[in-house]
Scaffold this motif. Structure first.
Motif, PDB file in Angstrom:
ATOM      1  N   ALA A  12       2.232 -23.454  34.457  1.00  0.00           N
ATOM      2  CA  ALA A  12       0.999 -22.678  34.535  1.00  0.00           C
ATOM      3  C   ALA A  12      -0.151 -23.547  35.033  1.00  0.00           C
ATOM      4  O   ALA A  12      -1.014 -23.093  35.780  1.00  0.00           O
ATOM      5  N   ILE A  43      -1.828 -16.888  37.709  1.00  0.00           N
ATOM      6  CA  ILE A  43      -1.075 -16.812  36.457  1.00  0.00           C
ATOM      7  C   ILE A  43      -1.013 -15.351  36.038  1.00  0.00           C
ATOM      8  O   ILE A  43      -2.037 -14.665  35.980  1.00  0.00           O
ATOM      9  N   LEU A  71      -0.883 -17.117  27.192  1.00  0.00           N
ATOM     10  CA  LEU A  71      -1.530 -16.617  28.396  1.00  0.00           C
ATOM     11  C   LEU A  71      -1.795 -15.145  28.124  1.00  0.00           C
ATOM     12  O   LEU A  71      -0.856 -14.359  28.025  1.00  0.00           O
ATOM     13  N   TYR A  80       2.718 -18.273  38.529  1.00  0.00           N
ATOM     14  CA  TYR A  80       3.402 -18.495  37.256  1.00  0.00           C
ATOM     15  C   TYR A  80       3.301 -17.242  36.427  1.00  0.00           C
ATOM     16  O   TYR A  80       2.211 -16.764  36.114  1.00  0.00           O
ATOM     17  N   GLN A  81       4.464 -16.723  36.052  1.00  0.00           N
ATOM     18  CA  GLN A  81       4.494 -15.544  35.188  1.00  0.00           C
ATOM     19  C   GLN A  81       5.194 -15.934  33.898  1.00  0.00           C
ATOM     20  O   GLN A  81       6.350 -16.360  33.910  1.00  0.00           O
ATOM     21  N   ALA A 128      -0.228 -23.630  38.685  1.00  0.00           N
ATOM     22  CA  ALA A 128      -0.173 -22.339  39.364  1.00  0.00           C
ATOM     23  C   ALA A 128      -1.453 -22.005  40.122  1.00  0.00           C
ATOM     24  O   ALA A 128      -2.535 -22.482  39.790  1.00  0.00           O
ATOM     25  N   GLY A 156       1.326 -21.332  28.463  1.00  0.00           N
ATOM     26  CA  GLY A 156       0.895 -22.166  29.567  1.00  0.00           C
ATOM     27  C   GLY A 156       1.286 -23.608  29.351  1.00  0.00           C
ATOM     28  O   GLY A 156       0.789 -24.264  28.455  1.00  0.00           O
TER      29      GLY A 156
END
Lengths: 667, 211
Positions: free
Chosen positions: A530, A536, A272, A521-522, A533, A526
Motif C-alpha cells: 500500500a 489504494i 484501509l 493496491y487493493q 501504491a 496497509g
C-alpha cells in the motif's frame, strides 16, 4: 458388540466403549466435567454417575466399560441423589461470582448445577482460596473457580504435546498450574479456554467484554493459516469480539490455532477504510469515483499484470482474472514468496492425503516444513497419529526443532533429499516398508532458487517409495495461509514480466515492484504494498465478506459475512466489478451467485464443496530437475508464528505474544 | 502439614544444580533397579538424592526447582511430572529448611503417649514459632508428620533420617541442646528400651521350660 439397555432403551454398542458412550447412543444426556471425547479418561469429577443393575453403588459411567446385557439407569433416585451430592461437593469451594465471571451463560457448571444440583447450599464454612496462575498472554486464570477436572492438564499433555501443566500439592491444597509460572509454549493454548468447563481458564483479550447472548454468531472459515479451520465469528454492533472453532472432524476436530483465534483485533487497526490516490508524490484521500478515474488514466496503454496475496478469496481472484483478461493481460501471479509451485496439476500443490488421511498413514517424511508453526492444528493431527500409532517420522530441516512428537532427524537440507531420491538413505527402507507412506513438503522449501528441483525431488521420493497408489495419495504440499490455494486453482501462475508498467495488487506484498510502474493496491491492511501504491482501494477482510476459501488440502469452504467492512471499504469482487464499469469493460456478473457461477466455470472444483479423497495413477512429476537440488539447508520460513500476516501484524494481542515468546524478535 | 504452601516462584532458587560424584553413583545404582523404559519409576528415590546432596552442599536438605529439572532430564520425564510428585509428598522440602529437620509424629498413638509435650519442647528449646517454621539461627525446622510406623515406642521424634523414640519433654530438650552443640546422640529409644521390647525388660516368657 454388546447389547445394553439404557432406561429401557436397547442399544447395541461396540465392546470396550464406556457406559457413558452407550447412554449417549441411547440418546440420554449424561452430565460430565472431566470427561472429554478427545482426551484420555480421568474419572475424577464423578458427575457422570449412573446406576447399573446389580451394582451396589452408582458407577462413574465415563470410566466403566459396557458388558453384554447390562441394564443402566440414568434417572433413578439413586442417580439423582448421587449427582446432587457430587454437585454439592463441587460447589463447596466454587465461588459464587457468576455475575462477574466471563464463563457466565456458557458454563457447564452453571448449567449442570441447575439441571442436576440441589436448590440450596448447606455449606457455612470458608471456601478455599487459590492464587491465580500465569499461563501466558492469552489465557487468563481465576483459579478459585477451578474444579480440578484436569482437562487442561490432559489437553496440554496429549493434544498440544507440551507437558507443562500439572496438578501440584495434594488434597485440599491441590492446584493446577505450571508450578514455575511460565507461559505455555504452545500455539494451541486458546483451546484450554474452550475445554475448561468452568470459568477458571478464560480468554484474556475477551475478559469482561461481552455476554454470549449478546453476540451475533456467524459461521466462517479461518484463513490465517492454511488448515481451513472452521470457525464461528462472534460479533456485536459491527465489531468482532471473539472467534471460536467449530467442530469439523475432517479438518480441525474442535481445535483452533492461537493466531486465528486471537489475531482478530488486528482487524480494527491499521485498516484501509477509504480510497487513496497519489497526487504530486503523496497519497491523498479520494472518493471511489476519483480512484477509479485515476486507475483508468494510470493504466491506459500500459502493460499490466496482477498479483494475488496470501489472504485473498476465490471470488475476488476470479474477478481480478476476468478484469485482466478484459484488459488483454494474462500476466497473473500469486506466488509472492517466490515458491516454485507447478500448478499444471492440482495434486502438485495440494495436501492430497487430506488432514484426516494423516490418521491412516504409517510413515511420514517432512521436508523443509515446521508444521507446528505453519499449521498447528494439522501438527496436532500428526501428533495424534504418532501418539496412537507410533509411526516413524523422518524430518529434513533445521536440527533440534520440537515438533511435539518424536522425529527422526535425517539431515538439514538438499544433500539429504538427494540421497533419498537415489534410494540410498536409511529412511528409504522405512518408507518402502510402509503401506501408507506420506510426505509433507513445506511451501517454504520451494521458495529458494532450486525450488523447482526440490518439488520434483519430493515428488520423485513419493513415486519411488510407493506413496502414490490408486487409492492413496501420499504427496502433500503444506501451504501457510488460507488464501494461497484458490489463486493457484485460478491460474495465477503465468508470471509477471519484468517490463510490466502497471500492477494490480490484490492484497499482495511483492518483494520487488518494477520502477516507474503504476501500482494499484487493493486490500484491507496497509503495509509495503500500500505504501508503494498510486491508488489504494480499501477491501474487506475475511470476516467481512461472503467468500470462498480453499485450504491446503484443496478443500473448498465458504465463509460468511460477520460484520461489514469499515468505512468505505467494500467486498473485493464488488470493487473489481465497479472498476470494470469505469474502465468500460463491464464484468458480466452483478450478484454473488453470478460470481460463483463464473468461479465454477473457471475451475470445476468451485462447483462442489469440501474435499474428495483421491489416489494417484499418473506418476508424471512436476517440471523441474530432481537432481538439481542444491546442498543448502532448509530453513523454516515462519520464524514469528505470532506475526506472520498483515492481520496478525496489526494485532496488539499478537504483538504481546511475540514479546512473550520471541523476546529477541520483538526488539 | 505446612501452614503455607506456595508455588516455586516465591522462593529464592539456586541458579543451577548438577549432581555431584556421590549422587551420580547413587543414581546409577537406583536406576538399575527398574526395567529399561520404566526409569520414571525412580523419581522418588532420585528426589531423595537431590535433597541429600543439597544437605551435603548447603547444610539444608531441600529440593530446588533446578534439582527437579535435573531429575526430569536424567529420567527423561517432563519437569512438571517431577514437580507433581515432589509437591505431593511431604518428605520433600520445597523450600530451604534448617540444619536439622525435627519431625514430630502427631498421629493418635504418639499423641496419646504425649506428642504434644514433644512438640512443645521442640518449640521452646528450638526457639520455633510453630509448624513449618525455621528457627532464626537456622538450626531447626519443625514439621508435624503422620504416622512414622514406630507406634510401639511412641512418641517418636524424627530428626532428619534418625528416629528418637520414647520421647518426653525433658529428653526432647536434652536432644535439641545436644544437636545445637553439634553432637549427634545415638538414635533409637532414649529410655534404653531394646528395639521394640517391653519397657523395663522382658514381661512374658520369663520361665524357661525345663529349668
Amino acid at each position: 458388540m454388546a447389547k445394553v439397555t439404557v432406561d429401557g432403551i436397547e442399544v447395541e454398542v461396540p465392546n470396550g466403549v464406556s457406559v457413558l458412550q452407550a447412554c449417549e447412543a441411547a440418546g440420554k444426556e449424561i452430565p460430565r466435567f472431566c470427561y472429554h471425547e478427545r482426551l484420555s479418561v480421568a474419572g475424577n469429577c464423578r458427575m457422570c454417575l449412573v446406576e447399573v443393575e446389580k451394582a451396589p453403588k452408582p458407577i462413574a459411567s465415563c470410566a466403566y466399560p459396557v458388558a453384554d446385557g447390562m441394564k443402566v439407569f440414568t434417572d433413578s433416585p439413586m442417580v439423582r441423589n448421587g449427582r446432587r451430592g457430587v454437585m454439592e461437593f463441587l460447589l463447596i469451594n466454587h465461588p459464587l461470582d457468576c455475575p462477574i465471571c466471563d464463563q457466565g451463560g456458557e458454563c457447564d457448571l452453571q448449567d449442570q448445577a441447575i439441571a442436576f444440583g440441589g436448590d440450596a447450599s448447606r455449606y457455612r464454612e470458608e471456601k478455599r482460596a487459590v492464587k491465580d496462575k500465569y499461563l501466558g498472554p492469552l489465557v487468563k486464570t481465576i483459579m478459585n473457580r477451578c474444579i480440578q477436572c484436569t482437562r487442561c492438564v490432559r489437553f496440554a499433555t496429549e493434544v498440544a504435546g507440551v507437558p507443562e501443566l500439572g496438578a501440584t500439592n495434594r488434597g485440599e491444597n491441590m492446584e493446577i498450574g505450571t508450578y514455575v509460572e511460565k507461559a505455555l509454549t504452545t500455539e494451541l493454548s486458546g483451546n484450554l479456554i474452550d475445554i475448561c468447563p468452568v470459568g477458571a481458564l478464560t480468554s484474556r483479550p475477551y475478559a469482561y467484554v461481552s455476554r454470549p447472548w449478546e453476540l451475533r454468531k456467524t459461521d466462517s472459515v479461518d484463513v490465517l493459516d492454511a488448515t481451513g479451520t472452521n470457525i464461528r465469528v462472534d460479533a456485536r454492533s459491527g465489531e468482532v469480539l471473539r472467534i471460536l472453532p467449530r467442530t469439523n472432524d475432517d479438518v480441525n476436530e474442535e481445535w483452533m490455532a492461537d493466531r486465528g483465534r486471537f489475531a482478530f483485533d488486528g482487524l480494527k487497526r491499521r485498516r484501509l477504510d477509504r480510497p487513496w490516490v497519489r497526487q504530486g508524490g503523496k497519497l491523498k484521500p479520494a472518493s471511489w469515483a476519483e480512484a477509479f478515474t485515476a486507475i483508468a488514466a494510470g493504466i491506459k496503454g500500459r502493460k499490466i499484470g496482477a498479483m494475488a496475496g496470501d489472504l485473498v478469496d476465490a471470488e475476488a481472484t476470479v474477478a481480478l482474472r476476468d478484469l485482466m483478461a478484459a484488459l488483454g493481460s494474462d500476466h497473473l501471479e500469486c506466488r509472492t514468496d517466490g515458491a516454485a509451485i507447478d500448478a499444471s496439476r492440482r495434486d502438485f500443490y495440494t495436501f492430497n492425503t487430506g488432514i484426516v488421511g494423516i490418521e491412516e498413514a504409517d510413515a511420514l517424511l517432512i521436508i523443509g516444513s515446521n508444521p507446528r508453526v505453519e499449521a498447528p492444528v494439522i501438527n496436532a493431527r500428526i501428533r495424534k497419529r504418532v501418539a496412537t500409532g507410533g509411526i516413524p517420522v523422518g524430518f529434513i530441516g533445521p536440527r533440534g526443532l520440537n515438533l511435539t512428537y518424536a522425529q527422526d532427524w535425517l539431515g538439514e537440507g538438499g544433500a539429504t533429499l538427494s540421497a533419498l531420491v537415489g534410494g540410498q538413505h536409511r529412511f528409504n527402507e522405512v518408507l518402502r516398508g510402509a503401506k501408507r507412506p506420506m510426505v509433507i513438503l513445506g511451501r517454504g522449501a520451494l521458495a529458494r532458487p532450486d525450488g523447482a528441483a526440490v518439488l520434483a525431488a519430493a515428488w520423485q521420493v513419493a513415486v519411488e517409495n510407493g506413496m502414490l497408489q490408486a487409492d492413496w495419495h501420499g504427496f502433500n504440499l503444506l501451504h501457510q495461509f488460507g488464501g494461497q490455494v484458490a489463486p493457484l486453482d485460478l491460474g495465477f501462475t503465468t508470471g509477471i514480466p519484468a517490463d510490466v508498467q502497471a500492477l494490480w495488487l490484490l492484497g499482495a506484498e511483492p518483494s520487488v515492484v518494477p520502477e516507474g510502474a503504476f501500482v494499484i493496491y487493493q486490500g484491507h491492511h496497509g503495509e509495503a504494498g500500500a505504501a508503494r501504491a498510486d491508488v489504494i482501494l480499501p477491501g474487506a477482510a475475511y470476516t467481512e465478506k461472503d467468500a470462498t476459501w480453499v485450504n491446503t488440502e484443496g478443500r473448498v469452504q465458504r465463509g460468511r459475512l460477520a460484520v461489514y467492512p469499515p468505512g468505505e471499504a467494500r467486498e473485493d469482487w464488488k470493487i473489481l466489478r465497479a472498476a470494470s464499469e469505469v474502465l468500460g469493460l463491464r464484468l458480466p456478473y452483478d450478484s454473488l451467485d453470478g460470481v460463483r457461477a463464473r468461479l465454477a466455470e473457471a475451475n470445476p472444483v468451485f462447483a462442489g464443496a469440501g474435499f474428495v479423497a483421491h489416489g494417484c495413477t499418473d506418476m508424471t512429476g512436476p517440471a523441474g530437475d530432481a537432481g538439481g537440488v542444491a546442498e543448502v539447508a532448509f530453513d523454516t520460513t515462519v520464524h514469528n508464528y505470532w506475526q506472520a500476516d498483515v492481520i496478525s501484524r496489526a494485532s496488539a494481542t499478537m504483538a504481546e505474544c511475540a514479546r512473550t515468546y520471541l523476546p529477541q524478535a520483538a526488539e | 502439614m505446612d501452614a503455607e504452601l506456595s508455588t516455586a516462584t516465591e522462593i529464592p532458587q539456586p541458579n543451577s544444580f548438577s549432581f555431584d560424584e556421590e549422587s551420580l553413583k547413587a543414581i546409577e545404582a537406583i536406576v538399575k533397579r527398574y526395567p529399561p523404559g520404566k526409569q520414571a519409576s525412580a523419581v522418588i528415590p532420585l528426589l531423595y538424592v537431590v535433597q541429600r546432596q543439597m544437605k551435603r552442599s548447603t547444610g539444608s536438605g531441600w529440593v530446588p526447582n533446578k534439582g527437579m529439572d535435573a531429575v526430569a532430564e536424567r529420567l527423561g520425564m517432563a519437569p512438571i511430572r517431577v514437580y507433581e510428585v515432589a509437591t505431593f509428598y511431604f518428605m520433600f522440602n520445597m523450600k530451604p529448611i534448617g540444619k536439622h529437620h525435627l519431625q514430630v509424629c502427631a498421629t493418635t498413638p504418639c499423641w496419646l503417649r504425649g506428642s504434644d509435650e514433644v512438640s512443645r519442647a521442640c518449640r521452646e528449646a528450638g526457639k520455633l514459632g510453630g509448624w513449618g517454621q525455621t528457627s532464626e539461627d537456622g538450626m531447626f525446622t519443625l514439621s508435624e508428620v503422620e504416622c512414622l510406623g514406630g507406634c510401639v515406642n511412641a512418641p517418636i521424634l524424627q530428626v532428619d533420617d534418625d528416629y528418637y523414640e520414647d520421647m518426653d519433654y525433658e529428653s526432647t530438650v536434652r536432644l535439641i541442646e545436644a544437636l545445637r552443640r553439634g553432637e549427634r546422640p545415638a538414635p533409637g529409644s532414649v529410655i534404653g528400651r531394646q528395639t521394640s521390647a517391653p519397657e523395663g525388660g522382658p514381661q512374658t516368657l520369663l520361665d524357661v521350660p525345663g529349668e
